[in-house]
Design an enzyme around this catalytic site. Structure first.
Site, PDB file in Angstrom:
ATOM      1  N   ALA A 185       0.869  -1.174   0.000  1.00 48.69           N
ATOM      2  CA  ALA A 185       0.000   0.000   0.000  1.00 48.69           C
ATOM      3  C   ALA A 185       0.906   1.224   0.000  1.00 48.69           C
ATOM      4  O   ALA A 185       2.037   1.165   0.495  1.00 48.69           O
ATOM      5  CB  ALA A 185      -0.867  -0.017   1.245  1.00 48.69           C
ATOM      6  N   GLY A 230       0.722  -4.947   1.220  1.00 47.74           N
ATOM      7  CA  GLY A 230      -0.460  -5.067   0.364  1.00 47.74           C
ATOM      8  C   GLY A 230      -0.176  -5.805  -0.939  1.00 47.74           C
ATOM      9  O   GLY A 230      -1.093  -6.384  -1.534  1.00 47.74           O
ATOM     10  N   GLU A 279      -0.407  -9.378  -0.004  1.00 51.67           N
ATOM     11  CA  GLU A 279      -1.831  -9.660   0.229  1.00 51.67           C
ATOM     12  C   GLU A 279      -2.608  -9.761  -1.081  1.00 51.67           C
ATOM     13  O   GLU A 279      -3.495 -10.602  -1.232  1.00 51.67           O
ATOM     14  CB  GLU A 279      -2.432  -8.574   1.134  1.00 51.67           C
ATOM     15  CG  GLU A 279      -1.899  -8.673   2.563  1.00 51.67           C
ATOM     16  CD  GLU A 279      -2.269  -7.484   3.420  1.00 51.67           C
ATOM     17  OE1 GLU A 279      -1.968  -6.334   3.013  1.00 51.67           O
ATOM     18  OE2 GLU A 279      -2.849  -7.681   4.506  1.00 51.67           O
ATOM     19  N   GLU A 292       4.131  -4.861   7.840  1.00 50.48           N
ATOM     20  CA  GLU A 292       3.300  -3.802   8.435  1.00 50.48           C
ATOM     21  C   GLU A 292       3.704  -3.443   9.856  1.00 50.48           C
ATOM     22  O   GLU A 292       3.684  -2.277  10.246  1.00 50.48           O
ATOM     23  CB  GLU A 292       1.817  -4.209   8.401  1.00 50.48           C
ATOM     24  CG  GLU A 292       1.174  -4.176   7.029  1.00 50.48           C
ATOM     25  CD  GLU A 292       1.353  -5.478   6.253  1.00 50.48           C
ATOM     26  OE1 GLU A 292       2.146  -6.340   6.680  1.00 50.48           O
ATOM     27  OE2 GLU A 292       0.695  -5.628   5.214  1.00 50.48           O
TER      28      GLU A 292
HETATM   29  N1  COA Z   1       4.660   3.232  -0.754  1.00 49.11           N
HETATM   30  C1  COA Z   1       5.038   4.370  -1.342  1.00 49.11           C
HETATM   31  N2  COA Z   1       6.173   4.506  -2.046  1.00 49.11           N
HETATM   32  C2  COA Z   1       6.951   3.434  -2.142  1.00 49.11           C
HETATM   33  C3  COA Z   1       6.623   2.198  -1.561  1.00 49.11           C
HETATM   34  C4  COA Z   1       5.417   2.132  -0.831  1.00 49.11           C
HETATM   35  N3  COA Z   1       4.996   0.984  -0.265  1.00 49.11           N
HETATM   36  N4  COA Z   1       7.604   1.317  -1.819  1.00 49.11           N
HETATM   37  C5  COA Z   1       8.506   1.977  -2.563  1.00 49.11           C
HETATM   38  N5  COA Z   1       8.115   3.250  -2.756  1.00 49.11           N
HETATM   39  C6  COA Z   1       8.809   4.308  -3.498  1.00 49.11           C
HETATM   40  C7  COA Z   1       9.960   4.894  -2.712  1.00 49.11           C
HETATM   41  O1  COA Z   1       9.501   5.846  -1.778  1.00 49.11           O
HETATM   42  C8  COA Z   1      10.778   5.490  -3.813  1.00 49.11           C
HETATM   43  O2  COA Z   1      10.162   6.684  -4.248  1.00 49.11           O
HETATM   44  P1  COA Z   1      11.018   8.059  -4.313  1.00 49.11           P
HETATM   45  O3  COA Z   1      11.989   7.819  -5.414  1.00 49.11           O
HETATM   46  O4  COA Z   1       9.995   9.097  -4.623  1.00 49.11           O
HETATM   47  O5  COA Z   1      11.665   8.207  -2.983  1.00 49.11           O
HETATM   48  C9  COA Z   1      10.607   4.496  -4.948  1.00 49.11           C
HETATM   49  O6  COA Z   1       9.427   3.757  -4.655  1.00 49.11           O
HETATM   50  C10 COA Z   1      11.755   3.517  -5.062  1.00 49.11           C
HETATM   51  O7  COA Z   1      11.905   2.900  -3.805  1.00 49.11           O
HETATM   52  P2  COA Z   1      13.282   2.930  -2.974  1.00 49.11           P
HETATM   53  O8  COA Z   1      12.955   2.760  -1.532  1.00 49.11           O
HETATM   54  O9  COA Z   1      14.094   4.126  -3.332  1.00 49.11           O
HETATM   55  O10 COA Z   1      13.980   1.632  -3.573  1.00 49.11           O
HETATM   56  P3  COA Z   1      14.961   0.657  -2.824  1.00 49.11           P
HETATM   57  O11 COA Z   1      15.474  -0.273  -3.866  1.00 49.11           O
HETATM   58  O12 COA Z   1      15.960   1.413  -2.016  1.00 49.11           O
HETATM   59  O13 COA Z   1      14.047  -0.161  -1.793  1.00 49.11           O
HETATM   60  C11 COA Z   1      12.101  -1.372  -1.090  1.00 49.11           C
HETATM   61  C12 COA Z   1      12.989  -0.966  -2.255  1.00 49.11           C
HETATM   62  C13 COA Z   1      10.902  -2.112  -1.647  1.00 49.11           C
HETATM   63  C14 COA Z   1      12.882  -2.313  -0.150  1.00 49.11           C
HETATM   64  C15 COA Z   1      11.659  -0.134  -0.290  1.00 49.11           C
HETATM   65  O14 COA Z   1      11.117   0.806  -1.219  1.00 49.11           O
HETATM   66  C16 COA Z   1      10.618  -0.397   0.751  1.00 49.11           C
HETATM   67  O15 COA Z   1      10.933  -0.889   1.828  1.00 49.11           O
HETATM   68  N6  COA Z   1       9.346  -0.048   0.460  1.00 49.11           N
HETATM   69  C17 COA Z   1       8.263  -0.177   1.401  1.00 49.11           C
HETATM   70  C18 COA Z   1       7.829  -1.613   1.546  1.00 49.11           C
HETATM   71  C19 COA Z   1       6.746  -1.763   2.582  1.00 49.11           C
HETATM   72  O16 COA Z   1       6.931  -1.575   3.766  1.00 49.11           O
HETATM   73  N7  COA Z   1       5.554  -2.128   2.094  1.00 49.11           N
HETATM   74  C20 COA Z   1       4.421  -2.422   2.933  1.00 49.11           C
HETATM   75  C21 COA Z   1       3.501  -1.286   3.013  1.00 49.11           C
HETATM   76  S1  COA Z   1       2.074  -1.747   3.958  1.00 49.11           S
END
Ligand code: COA
Length: 259
Positions: A63, A108, A111, A131
């Site tokens: 999400a 999400g 999920e 989460e």
């Molecule tokens: N919601 C919003 N934006 C997200 C996102 C999410 N769940 N997951 C990734 N993004 C965005 C990042 O903010 C970034 O945007 P930006 O360039 O504007 O800052 C872009 O996607 C690329 O992600 P980034 O974090 O820079 O890549 P990374 O390779 O360093 O890391 C992840 C990848 C997936 C490990 C990391 O983005 C992450 O932990 N995301 C959240 C995962 C999460 O907790 N999901 C559950 C939500 S309930």
């Protein structure tokens, strides 16, 4: 568009299209997914649905945390309800839905894949329910569907720790059906969809509903229903055609369902 929908013969592909944010889902994505599954449900010519994410890095990284970070309780309730509606829409879609997991499937995203009937993952896939690290529990069905798929103990560990699961572990714990090289993901998912689409559409649809009963219905009632659905098929074209074709040693020609 927040998602793309394309069709190739009997196979529809829905692609979540937000690669700059690793296909993180906001309200618009969820509304568009609902509409897409409703539209596909009404189409007799579509026999299988593939669900995937745009780009090379993510199926869905969850999400959208940026949107959630400013939500109040009422908005969170609405967001959770909408996520549930999408999961239920996937389950209510009469055609099988295959999650084609091309990278991160977090929160999400995991999920969303759990609501699908079958999961095919690339070796680069990474799953998690992280989460709790964000101060919330799962909100789009993970607390219910993950234990049903991998068992209560493993689901509890994954949900309580939020730790990541790579593809090799995902296949070992039954979270995915198959793991393939990234370059082969679409072709393997497409051949699986094609093999399903060669079967009787009405029998496949009936089977999807019957399998759902394994979790949602009383056991005796589900067996009674299976017997009735099995018998109903004997008044349909596809039963006569399928069995006659076997006897005549030829391929069966099945009919699209009447919608
Ligand atoms: N919601 C919003 N934006 C997200 C996102 C999410 N769940 N997951 C990734 N993004 C965005 C990042 O903010 C970034 O945007 P930006 O360039 O504007 O800052 C872009 O996607 C690329 O992600 P980034 O974090 O820079 O890549 P990374 O390779 O360093 O890391 C992840 C990848 C997936 C490990 C990391 O983005 C992450 O932990 N995301 C959240 C995962 C999460 O907790 N999901 C559950 C939500 S309930």
């Amino acid at each position: 568009m927040s998602i793309d929908v394309s069709t190739n013969g009997p196979i529809a592909t829905i692609t979540i299209n937000n690669p700059d944010e690793l296909n993180a889902l906001d309200v618009q994505h969820l509304r568009d997914l609902l509409t897409a599954f409703e539209d596909i449900s009404a189409r007799a010519d579509i026999r299988v649905v593939l669900l995937t994410g745009a780009g090379e890095r993510a199926f869905v990284a969850g999400a959208n945390i940026k949107r959630m970070s400013v939500m109040n309780k009422a908005e969170a309730q609405e967001f959770g309800d909408l996520g549930h509606a999408v999961g239920r829409a996937i389950e209510a879609t009469p055609q099988p839905v295959i999650a084609v997991i091309n990278g991160f499937a977090l929160g999400g995203g995991c999920e969303l894949s759990l609501a699908c009937d079958i999961r095919i993952a690339s070796t680069t896939a990474v799953f998690a329910q992280p989460e709790v690290s964000l101060g919330i529990p799962p909100g789009w069905g993970g607390s219910q569907r993950l234990p049903r798929l991998v068992g209560k103990g493993i689901a509890s560990e994954l949900i309580f720790t939020g730790r990541r699961v790579k593809a090799d572990e995902a296949i070992r714990i039954g979270l995915v059906n198959q793991v393939v090289a990234p370059g082969e993901l679409i072709s393997v998912a497409t051949s699986l969809a094609e093999s399903i689409s060669r079967n009787s559409p009405s029998a496949v649809r009936a089977s999807k509903q019957l399998v759902a009963d394994a979790f949602d219905a009383d056991f005796d009632a589900a067996l009674t229903n299976e017997a009735a659905v099995f018998a109903d098929a004997f008044e349909e074209h596809d039963q006569r055609e399928g069995m006659t074709a076997f006897v005549e040693k030829r391929s069966a020609v099945f009919e699209d369902v009447n919608t």
